[in-house]
Design a protein around this motif. Structure first.
Motif, PDB file in Angstrom:
ATOM      1  N   GLU A   9       0.817  -1.204   0.000  1.00  0.00           N
ATOM      2  CA  GLU A   9       0.000   0.000   0.000  1.00  0.00           C
ATOM      3  C   GLU A   9       0.858   1.264   0.000  1.00  0.00           C
ATOM      4  OE1 GLU A   9      -3.055   2.611  -0.153  1.00  0.00           O
ATOM      5  OE2 GLU A   9      -3.101   0.443  -0.518  1.00  0.00           O
ATOM      6  N   SER A  10       2.002   1.231   0.693  1.00  0.00           N
ATOM      7  CA  SER A  10       2.879   2.408   0.717  1.00  0.00           C
ATOM      8  C   SER A  10       3.363   2.776  -0.680  1.00  0.00           C
ATOM      9  CB  SER A  10       4.072   2.161   1.648  1.00  0.00           C
ATOM     10  OG  SER A  10       4.839   1.051   1.199  1.00  0.00           O
ATOM     11  N   GLU A  11       3.619   1.771  -1.504  1.00  0.00           N
ATOM     12  CA  GLU A  11       4.057   2.027  -2.879  1.00  0.00           C
ATOM     13  C   GLU A  11       2.876   2.424  -3.761  1.00  0.00           C
ATOM     14  OE1 GLU A  11       7.589   1.931  -3.599  1.00  0.00           O
ATOM     15  OE2 GLU A  11       7.245   2.012  -1.441  1.00  0.00           O
ATOM     16  N   ARG A  12       1.712   1.854  -3.495  1.00  0.00           N
ATOM     17  CA  ARG A  12       0.521   2.228  -4.264  1.00  0.00           C
ATOM     18  C   ARG A  12       0.192   3.709  -4.075  1.00  0.00           C
ATOM     19  NH1 ARG A  12      -3.492  -2.673  -5.227  1.00  0.00           N
ATOM     20  NH2 ARG A  12      -2.044  -4.422  -4.988  1.00  0.00           N
ATOM     21  N   GLN A  13       0.476   4.215  -2.896  1.00  0.00           N
ATOM     22  CA  GLN A  13       0.230   5.638  -2.648  1.00  0.00           C
ATOM     23  C   GLN A  13       1.088   6.510  -3.569  1.00  0.00           C
ATOM     24  OE1 GLN A  13      -2.076   7.019  -0.929  1.00  0.00           O
ATOM     25  NE2 GLN A  13      -2.838   5.370   0.357  1.00  0.00           N
ATOM     26  N   LYS A  14       2.293   6.053  -3.886  1.00  0.00           N
ATOM     27  CA  LYS A  14       3.161   6.809  -4.797  1.00  0.00           C
ATOM     28  C   LYS A  14       2.679   6.731  -6.243  1.00  0.00           C
ATOM     29  CE  LYS A  14       7.223   5.500  -2.047  1.00  0.00           C
ATOM     30  NZ  LYS A  14       8.520   4.760  -2.091  1.00  0.00           N
ATOM     31  N   ILE A  15       1.901   5.683  -6.539  1.00  0.00           N
ATOM     32  CA  ILE A  15       1.458   5.434  -7.909  1.00  0.00           C
ATOM     33  C   ILE A  15       0.148   6.141  -8.217  1.00  0.00           C
ATOM     34  CG2 ILE A  15       0.723   3.616  -9.520  1.00  0.00           C
ATOM     35  CD1 ILE A  15       2.527   1.687  -7.852  1.00  0.00           C
ATOM     36  N   ARG A  16      -0.742   6.200  -7.233  1.00  0.00           N
ATOM     37  CA  ARG A  16      -2.067   6.788  -7.462  1.00  0.00           C
ATOM     38  C   ARG A  16      -1.945   8.240  -7.934  1.00  0.00           C
ATOM     39  NH1 ARG A  16      -3.445   3.805  -2.522  1.00  0.00           N
ATOM     40  NH2 ARG A  16      -4.538   1.905  -3.179  1.00  0.00           N
ATOM     41  N   GLY A  17      -2.816   8.595  -8.839  1.00  0.00           N
ATOM     42  CA  GLY A  17      -2.765   9.927  -9.429  1.00  0.00           C
ATOM     43  C   GLY A  17      -2.065   9.964 -10.764  1.00  0.00           C
ATOM     44  N   CYS A  18      -1.406   8.865 -11.137  1.00  0.00           N
ATOM     45  CA  CYS A  18      -0.763   8.827 -12.451  1.00  0.00           C
ATOM     46  C   CYS A  18      -1.841   8.754 -13.530  1.00  0.00           C
ATOM     47  CB  CYS A  18       0.202   7.648 -12.569  1.00  0.00           C
ATOM     48  SG  CYS A  18      -0.598   6.020 -12.673  1.00  0.00           S
ATOM     49  N   LYS A  19      -1.522   9.242 -14.720  1.00  0.00           N
ATOM     50  CA  LYS A  19      -2.466   9.203 -15.834  1.00  0.00           C
ATOM     51  C   LYS A  19      -2.290   7.958 -16.699  1.00  0.00           C
ATOM     52  CE  LYS A  19      -2.980  14.222 -16.149  1.00  0.00           C
ATOM     53  NZ  LYS A  19      -2.791  15.429 -17.010  1.00  0.00           N
ATOM     54  N   THR A  20      -1.040   7.462 -16.775  1.00  0.00           N
ATOM     55  CA  THR A  20      -0.751   6.279 -17.592  1.00  0.00           C
ATOM     56  C   THR A  20      -0.034   5.253 -16.741  1.00  0.00           C
ATOM     57  OG1 THR A  20      -0.527   7.673 -19.564  1.00  0.00           O
ATOM     58  CG2 THR A  20       0.338   5.430 -19.698  1.00  0.00           C
ATOM     59  N   LEU A  21      -0.590   4.055 -16.671  1.00  0.00           N
ATOM     60  CA  LEU A  21      -0.008   2.957 -15.907  1.00  0.00           C
ATOM     61  C   LEU A  21       0.380   1.844 -16.865  1.00  0.00           C
ATOM     62  CD1 LEU A  21       0.555   1.372 -13.228  1.00  0.00           C
ATOM     63  CD2 LEU A  21      -1.847   0.631 -13.323  1.00  0.00           C
ATOM     64  N   ILE A  22       1.616   1.389 -16.745  1.00  0.00           N
ATOM     65  CA  ILE A  22       2.093   0.222 -17.484  1.00  0.00           C
ATOM     66  C   ILE A  22       2.483  -0.822 -16.451  1.00  0.00           C
ATOM     67  CG2 ILE A  22       3.801  -0.668 -19.119  1.00  0.00           C
ATOM     68  CD1 ILE A  22       4.147   2.258 -20.095  1.00  0.00           C
ATOM     69  N   VAL A  23       1.897  -2.016 -16.561  1.00  0.00           N
ATOM     70  CA  VAL A  23       2.132  -3.035 -15.542  1.00  0.00           C
ATOM     71  C   VAL A  23       2.088  -4.415 -16.178  1.00  0.00           C
ATOM     72  CG1 VAL A  23      -0.316  -3.222 -14.873  1.00  0.00           C
ATOM     73  CG2 VAL A  23       1.481  -3.755 -13.203  1.00  0.00           C
ATOM     74  N   ASN A  24       2.792  -5.363 -15.568  1.00  0.00           N
ATOM     75  CA  ASN A  24       2.847  -6.711 -16.122  1.00  0.00           C
ATOM     76  C   ASN A  24       1.536  -7.470 -15.913  1.00  0.00           C
ATOM     77  OD1 ASN A  24       3.858  -6.809 -13.222  1.00  0.00           O
ATOM     78  ND2 ASN A  24       3.716  -9.000 -13.629  1.00  0.00           N
ATOM     79  N   ALA A  25       1.196  -8.269 -16.917  1.00  0.00           N
ATOM     80  CA  ALA A  25       0.060  -9.193 -16.838  1.00  0.00           C
ATOM     81  C   ALA A  25       0.475 -10.434 -17.632  1.00  0.00           C
ATOM     82  CB  ALA A  25      -1.200  -8.568 -17.417  1.00  0.00           C
ATOM     83  N   LEU A  26       0.895 -11.454 -16.933  1.00  0.00           N
ATOM     84  CA  LEU A  26       1.551 -12.598 -17.576  1.00  0.00           C
ATOM     85  C   LEU A  26       0.590 -13.488 -18.348  1.00  0.00           C
ATOM     86  CD1 LEU A  26       4.391 -14.029 -17.740  1.00  0.00           C
ATOM     87  CD2 LEU A  26       3.518 -15.536 -15.940  1.00  0.00           C
ATOM     88  N   GLN A  27      -0.468 -13.924 -17.686  1.00  0.00           N
ATOM     89  CA  GLN A  27      -1.362 -14.927 -18.255  1.00  0.00           C
ATOM     90  C   GLN A  27      -2.639 -14.955 -17.421  1.00  0.00           C
ATOM     91  OE1 GLN A  27       1.448 -18.127 -17.661  1.00  0.00           O
ATOM     92  NE2 GLN A  27       0.474 -18.783 -15.761  1.00  0.00           N
ATOM     93  N   LYS A  28      -3.604 -15.786 -17.821  1.00  0.00           N
ATOM     94  CA  LYS A  28      -4.846 -15.895 -17.061  1.00  0.00           C
ATOM     95  C   LYS A  28      -4.686 -16.795 -15.838  1.00  0.00           C
ATOM     96  CE  LYS A  28      -7.887 -15.075 -21.012  1.00  0.00           C
ATOM     97  NZ  LYS A  28      -8.967 -15.646 -21.864  1.00  0.00           N
ATOM     98  N   GLU A  29      -3.883 -17.846 -15.963  1.00  0.00           N
ATOM     99  CA  GLU A  29      -3.710 -18.802 -14.870  1.00  0.00           C
ATOM    100  C   GLU A  29      -2.852 -18.213 -13.753  1.00  0.00           C
ATOM    101  OE1 GLU A  29      -2.941 -19.431 -18.040  1.00  0.00           O
ATOM    102  OE2 GLU A  29      -4.614 -20.715 -18.661  1.00  0.00           O
ATOM    103  N   LYS A  30      -3.035 -18.726 -12.546  1.00  0.00           N
ATOM    104  CA  LYS A  30      -2.252 -18.290 -11.397  1.00  0.00           C
ATOM    105  C   LYS A  30      -0.764 -18.482 -11.652  1.00  0.00           C
ATOM    106  CE  LYS A  30      -5.356 -16.935  -8.380  1.00  0.00           C
ATOM    107  NZ  LYS A  30      -5.375 -15.544  -7.862  1.00  0.00           N
ATOM    108  N   HIS A  31       0.033 -17.580 -11.105  1.00  0.00           N
ATOM    109  CA  HIS A  31       1.491 -17.659 -11.253  1.00  0.00           C
ATOM    110  C   HIS A  31       2.131 -17.171  -9.964  1.00  0.00           C
ATOM    111  CE1 HIS A  31       5.567 -16.940 -12.825  1.00  0.00           C
ATOM    112  NE2 HIS A  31       5.248 -17.845 -13.723  1.00  0.00           N
ATOM    113  N   ILE A  32       3.251 -17.769  -9.594  1.00  0.00           N
ATOM    114  CA  ILE A  32       3.854 -17.486  -8.300  1.00  0.00           C
ATOM    115  C   ILE A  32       4.513 -16.109  -8.219  1.00  0.00           C
ATOM    116  CG2 ILE A  32       6.117 -18.504  -8.849  1.00  0.00           C
ATOM    117  CD1 ILE A  32       6.087 -19.665  -5.968  1.00  0.00           C
TER     118      ILE A  32
END
Length: 253
Positions: A176-199
């Motif tokens: 959550e501490s890091e999410r606070q630094k992220i909120r308010g951004c206009k463009t977010l780029i983040v990983n999304a590997l696959q539909k199945e669970k991954h470790i």
């Protein structure tokens, strides 16, 4: 500032060697994914985040004629393996390339590329200027980087906020501490590997939940596996404002 997705694939890239799944044999260029990397071009600096095994071809394909710096997120091979190919920029620019990495990544670079760091002075080796980063903000010319720490299973990985852009790869959890630094951004780029669970990576569902929590105007998923499915099938199913990135996609920030 312009950003270009140099690669949007996971560690094996897409297509995967010897795989004949519908994604790997797809003729849609959006399903051809090199290892994950991002190009940032401002008025005064050209920076790449991560130089994986496809770095040479990515530079040629994107017609990058000048490179000021590489910033590393973490030490896994699919993010560092191409650093040797900065030699071409050394030769053309007649100068070292700045490399920004935390101490753990620097240890890995010294292990993977010992000839760069020894004192033999062998001609033709990559010339770099090493800069140590952590969680404190830093500048590369006019580009201001705010580091973010995410967890890739048990491995800390750096993401970055640059103005209203946030770039995160190889994340499974974000405190959550890091999410606070992220909120308010206009463009977010983040990983999304696959539909199945991954470790160690966000699944598609987890990445969507994260995107909704952050609330950026636009979100782009990267670090995508062939197990995700074809771009033409998945992208239209995503919620409004959320898209699959693809190699060569450019955004004005």
């Amino acid at each position: 500032m312009t950003i270009t997705f140099l690669g949007t694939g996971t560690s094996q890239g897409v297509p995967v060697i010897a795989c004949e799944c519908e994604v790997c044999i797809s003729t849609d260029k959006r399903d051809k994914r090199l290892r994950t990397s991002l190009l940032i071009e401002s008025d005064d600096k050209t920076v790449v985040i991560d130089s994986g095994p496809d770095f040479r071809y990515q530079m040629l394909r994107a017609k990058v004629m000048h490179l000021d710096a590489i910033v590393f997120t973490h030490e896994h091979k699919d993010h560092v393996a191409g650093m040797d190919d900065i030699r071409a920029f050394n030769y053309k620019q007649q100068s070292a390339v700045d490399v920004y990495a935390d101490m753990r990544v620097q240890t890995a670079l010294r292990r993977e590329f010992p000839y760069i760091f020894d004192d033999k002075g062998y001609p033709g080796i990559p010339q770099i200027e090493l800069h140590t980063i952590g969680l404190e903000p830093f500048d590369i010319g006019s580009i201001h980087f705010i580091p973010l720490q995410v967890m890739h299973y048990k491995l800390p990985v750096l993401g970055f906020r640059i103005k209203d852009l946030v770039y995160i790869t190889d994340a499974k959890t974000v405190d959550e501490s890091e999410r606070q630094k992220i909120r308010g951004c206009k463009t977010l780029i983040v990983n999304a590997l696959q539909k199945e669970k991954h470790i160690s990576h966000f699944t598609l569902e987890e990445a969507i939940e994260f995107a909704h929590d952050i609330g950026a105007e636009a979100t782009y998923f990267t670090h995508i596996s062939h197990r995700m499915g074809k771009h033409a099938d998945i992208d239209p199913e995503l919620p409004a404002g959320i898209h699959l990135a693809y190699d060569g996609l450019k955004l004005e920030i």
